[in-house]
Scaffold this active site. Structure first.
Site, PDB file in Angstrom:
ATOM      1  CB  CYS A 279     -20.268  33.600 -56.123  1.00  8.55           C
ATOM      2  SG  CYS A 279     -18.458  33.640 -56.213  1.00  8.55           S
ATOM      3  CG  HIS A 327     -19.071  29.495 -54.757  1.00  8.50           C
ATOM      4  ND1 HIS A 327     -19.519  30.107 -55.908  1.00  8.50           N
ATOM      5  CD2 HIS A 327     -20.188  29.193 -54.034  1.00  8.50           C
ATOM      6  CE1 HIS A 327     -20.845  30.145 -55.893  1.00  8.50           C
ATOM      7  NE2 HIS A 327     -21.274  29.608 -54.761  1.00  8.50           N
ATOM      8  CG  HIS A 339     -25.007  29.970 -53.951  1.00  3.81           C
ATOM      9  ND1 HIS A 339     -24.058  29.096 -54.430  1.00  3.81           N
ATOM     10  CD2 HIS A 339     -26.204  29.333 -54.109  1.00  3.81           C
ATOM     11  CE1 HIS A 339     -24.647  27.974 -54.852  1.00  3.81           C
ATOM     12  NE2 HIS A 339     -25.932  28.091 -54.659  1.00  3.81           N
TER      13      HIS A 339
END
Length: 365
Positions: A279, A327, A339
Site C-alpha cells: 500500500c 494502511h 490502493h
C-alpha cells in the site's frame, strides 16, 4: 605502504563491500548464533493451524481474515521502516569509509612533509636555525633568517596541528562507522523479525481460505464486497462528498496518473514496483514519480506529512486508515481511492470510506 595505512584502507574497502552485500535485495543472512537443536526424543512444536469457526460462519471467517491481514500489514510497515533505516545507515557507512580513505591519504601527505623537513635538518648537520643565526656576522642575513625561522616555526606548528586534527578525525570516523554498523545490524534483525511475522500471518490466512469449499469462497468474496459497500454507503450518507470540492495540484495529478497506471498489478508486501506494490509502496512511488518524495511507510506518512480535514481533501491526497495507520490509499476524487489492498489482491479502485479513516495527509502541503 605502512602497516597502519594498509589496515585502514583494507578496513574501509571491507566496510564498503560488506555494506554492498547487506544492502543487496534478496540477500540471505546467516544466523548470528547456531540454531539450537532439539534434544533426542523431543517432538517439534507444531505450527498453529487456523481453525474455522463453528458451522463455518463465513462472517466470522471474514472478520478473522481481516484481522490476520491487518496484522500482516502492521508487520509490513515495520519491515519497510527497518529496511528504510538500513538503507540510510548503509549509505552513511559507505560515506564514512570514503572519509577514512581520504583522511588516511591526507595524513600520509602530512607525514611526508614532516619527514622532508626532518631530512633537510639532517642534511644541514642538525644545527638549529637559531644557532646558525647567532653565528652569522651579516646583520641583514640575520634579519632575513629570523623571518624565515618564524615562518618555519609557524609552518611546523600548523603541520603538527593539522596532523593531530586529521588523526582525531580518523578516530571519530571509525567510531561513527562502528556505531552505524551496530544500528545496521539491529535493523537487519528487526527486518528479519518483521518478515517472519508477515509470513506467519499470511500463511495462517491462506490456510484458513484453503479450507473453504469453492462455493464458500465465492460467498466469502460477496461478504467482503458487502462489508466494504456498507461502510462506503454509511460514509457517503454523511453528506461528506458534497463538502469535498478541492482541486488537484499539478503534482497531485501526476501522482494520480502514475497510480492509475498501476491498477491490476499484484500486492506484494515490501514491494515498491514496478511490477508489484504494497500500500505505501504504491503511494510513495506515485509521489516520487510526481517529483515530490515522501516517507516510505504509511505510519511515517501519517506522522510527517501535513494533515488536512477530510472535507478539505483533494485528489492526490493520501487517506490513512485504521487507528495504527497501517494502511494508505490515494484519493482520486468522486469518493474513490486507488490502493494496494492486501496479499492475493491487485492494485484497484475502492470506496474512500470502505475502511475506517484515521485522517488525511497532503504530500505537497
Amino acid at each position: 605502504m605502512g602497516t597502519g595505512k594498509r589496515g585502514l584502507l583494507t578496513a574501509a574497502v571491507t566496510v564498503v563491500c560488506a555494506v554492498t552485500v547487506l544492502a543487496a535485495p534478496g540477500t540471505a543472512f546467516a544466523s548470528p548464533t547456531p540454531t539450537p537443536t532439539a534434544s533426542p526424543g523431543a517432538s517439534p512444536s507444531p505450527s498453529p493451524t487456523p481453525t474455522l469457526p463453528p458451522n463455518k460462519d463465513l462472517e466470522k471467517v471474514r472478520e478473522r481474515l481481516d484481522d490476520l491481514y491487518h496484522d500482516a500489514a502492521v508487520a509490513t510497515d515495520e519491515y519497510n521502516a527497518a529496511e528504510e533505516k538500513a538503507d540510510k545507515q548503509s549509505a552513511e557507512i559507505v560515506e564514512l569509509a570514503k572519509k577514512i580513505v581520504k583522511g588516511q591519504k591526507k595524513l600520509d601527505g602530512l607525514k611526508d612533509r614532516a619527514g622532508a623537513a626532518a631530512r633537510a635538518q639532517y642534511r644541514s648537520g642538525g644545527l638549529p636555525d637559531e644557532a646558525k643565526l647567532l653565528l652569522s656576522d651579516d646583520p641583514g642575513q640575520f634579519l632575513d633568517g629570523a623571518g624565515r625561522v618564524l615562518q618555519g616555526q609557524r609552518a611546523t606548528k600548523d603541520l603538527i596541528t593539522e596532523m593531530t586534527r586529521t588523526q582525531a578525525d580518523l578516530r571519530q570516523y571509525a567510531k561513527d562507522a562502528s556505531a552505524q554498523w551496530d544500528k545496521l545490524e539491529a535493523n537487519r534483525k528487526a527486518k528479519a523479525a518483521a518478515k517472519k511475522k508477515i509470513e506467519k500471518q499470511i500463511a495462517a490466512a491462506e490456510q484458513l481460505e484453503d479450507r473453504l469449499k469453492k462455493q464458500e469462497k465465492k460467498k466469502l468474496a460477496e461478504l467482503e464486497q458487502r462489508a466494504a459497500l456498507k461502510a462506503q454507503t454509511a460514509w457517503l450518507d454523511t453528506g461528506i462528498l458534497d463538502e469535498i470540492k478541492g482541486k488537484s495540484s499539478e503534482q497531485g495529478k501526476k501522482a494520480i496518473e502514475f497510480a492509475t497506471h498501476q491498477i491490476g498489478k499484484p500486492y506484494v508486501w515490501g514491494a515498491e514496483g514496478p511490477d508489484s506494490y504494497d500500500c505505501s509502496g504504491l503511494t510513495s512511488q506515485a509521489w516520487a514519480n510526481a517529483g515530490h518524495p515522501i516517507p516510505r511507510t504509511s505510519q511515517e506518512q501519517w506522522k510527517r506529512l501535513g494533515h488536512v480535514e477530510v472535507k478539505d481533501m483533494r485528489p492526490g491526497d493520501l487517506i490513512i486508515y485504521f487507528d495504527d495507520a497501517s494502511h494508505v490509499g490515494m484519493y482520486v476524487g468522486d469518493g474513490a481511492i486507488i490502493h494496494a489492498p492486501r496479499p492475493g489482491r491487485t492494485v484497484t479502485l475502492a470506496g474512500a470510506g470502505s475502511m475506517p479513516i484515521l485522517g488525511v495527509v497532503r504530500p505537497d502541503a
